[in-house]
Motif scaffolding. Structure first.
Motif, PDB file in Angstrom:
ATOM      1  N   ALA A   1      13.152   3.861 -13.320  1.00  0.00           N
ATOM      2  CA  ALA A   1      12.209   2.990 -12.203  1.00  0.00           C
ATOM      3  C   ALA A   1      11.296   5.000 -11.474  1.00  0.00           C
TER       4      ALA A   1
ATOM      5  N   ALA B   1      12.450  -1.801 -15.944  1.00  0.00           N
ATOM      6  CA  ALA B   1      13.111  -1.947 -14.897  1.00  0.00           C
ATOM      7  C   ALA B   1      13.263  -2.771 -13.889  1.00  0.00           C
TER       8      ALA B   1
ATOM      9  N   GLN C   1       7.563   0.167 -16.505  1.00  0.00           N
ATOM     10  CA  GLN C   1       7.754  -1.272 -15.117  1.00  0.00           C
ATOM     11  C   GLN C   1       8.698  -2.444 -15.675  1.00  0.00           C
TER      12      GLN C   1
ATOM     13  N   ALA D   1       9.177  -2.012  -9.979  1.00  0.00           N
ATOM     14  CA  ALA D   1      10.011  -0.852 -10.610  1.00  0.00           C
ATOM     15  C   ALA D   1      11.097  -0.503  -9.716  1.00  0.00           C
TER      16      ALA D   1
ATOM     17  N   THR E   1       8.951   5.236 -14.091  1.00  0.00           N
ATOM     18  CA  THR E   1       7.383   4.517 -14.012  1.00  0.00           C
ATOM     19  C   THR E   1       6.494   5.268 -12.920  1.00  0.00           C
TER      20      THR E   1
ATOM     21  N   HIS F   1       3.199  -1.201 -10.002  1.00  0.00           N
ATOM     22  CA  HIS F   1       3.918  -0.566 -10.502  1.00  0.00           C
ATOM     23  C   HIS F   1       5.943  -0.174  -9.677  1.00  0.00           C
TER      24      HIS F   1
END
Length: 222
Positions: free
Chosen positions: A179, A72, A69, A147, A182, A143
């Motif tokens: 992303a 990103a 996270q 991200a 994540t 998150h």
């Protein structure tokens, strides 16, 4: 079997702004009263899509999702190389705006919507999450929001302002890959359902896109 205070349904609502209340009602049944509930919770309360990807809690995967996270979210730092120095202040202000709106939206939705995290449907939920109430903050995935805010902002600003930059393709691919990883890790860690990360990705993508897009079209960087 363990007991913890909860409302009647596995997903319920707190009071909130009218528009968000409508959204919450579409996503979850309304609570009808307080009662004691056991965990693990019954999986038949979960819709078929989310039920197909439910996992017990994994601390290593949870921690890994923190790092992806952050990576990103920091993707727009590439503009320190791709953009002229006179644009840095404007880019920083735009990204701060995108990030704050995204974070605030995620926080508000978590305050409006109560949804137990997937790990509550297994025998070993983390005790700390139960103690601090985090176990009912499943929707949306913050998150994923942050991200995808970083990824969408990076992609949009390159398209609008620096389309010929040699950094564009590798930076955008890396940002969206981080992303996506994540989001996958949040599901794999047992912290979120698939719809939680999908909702987070949609929120982050929207605010990551709209701020640099509008700013560019309005000439705020000119």
């Amino acid at each position: 079997m363990k007991l913890l205070p909860r409302r009647t349904d596995s997903t319920s609502l707190r009071a909130g702004p009218a528009a968000l209340l409508v959204l919450a009602c579409a996503l979850a049944p309304v609570a009808t009263g307080a009662q004691e509930a056991t965990y693990p919770l019954p999986s038949y309360d979960v819709n078929l899509i989310d039920r197909s990807l439910m996992f017990s809690y994994s601390e290593p995967i949870d921690i890994a999702s923190d790092y992806t996270q952050y990576a990103a979210f920091l993707a727009p730092s590439v503009f320190a190389l791709a953009a002229p120095t006179e644009d840095w202040l404007g880019i920083g202000a735009m990204y701060a705006g995108s990030a704050m709106i995204s974070f605030a939206t995620g926080t508000l939705l978590k305050a409006v919507i109560e949804r137990e995290r997937p790990y509550m449907y297994f025998d070993d939920p983390p005790a700390s999450a139960i103690a601090d109430g985090d176990y009912i903050d499943s929707f949306p995935s913050r998150h994923s929001i942050m991200a995808f805010t970083g990824a969408a902002f990076t992609a949009t600003l390159f398209k609008e302002r620096y389309p010929d930059s040699p950094y564009r393709v590798p930076a955008v691919v890396a940002a969206y890959a981080l992303a996506g990883v994540t989001a996958g890790l949040r599901v794999g860690s047992g912290s979120h359902f698939l719809t939680d990360v999908a909702g987070g990705a949609a929120i982050g993508t929207f605010f990551g896109f709209i701020v640099p897009f509008a700013s560019s079209r309005l000439g705020w960087l000119d």
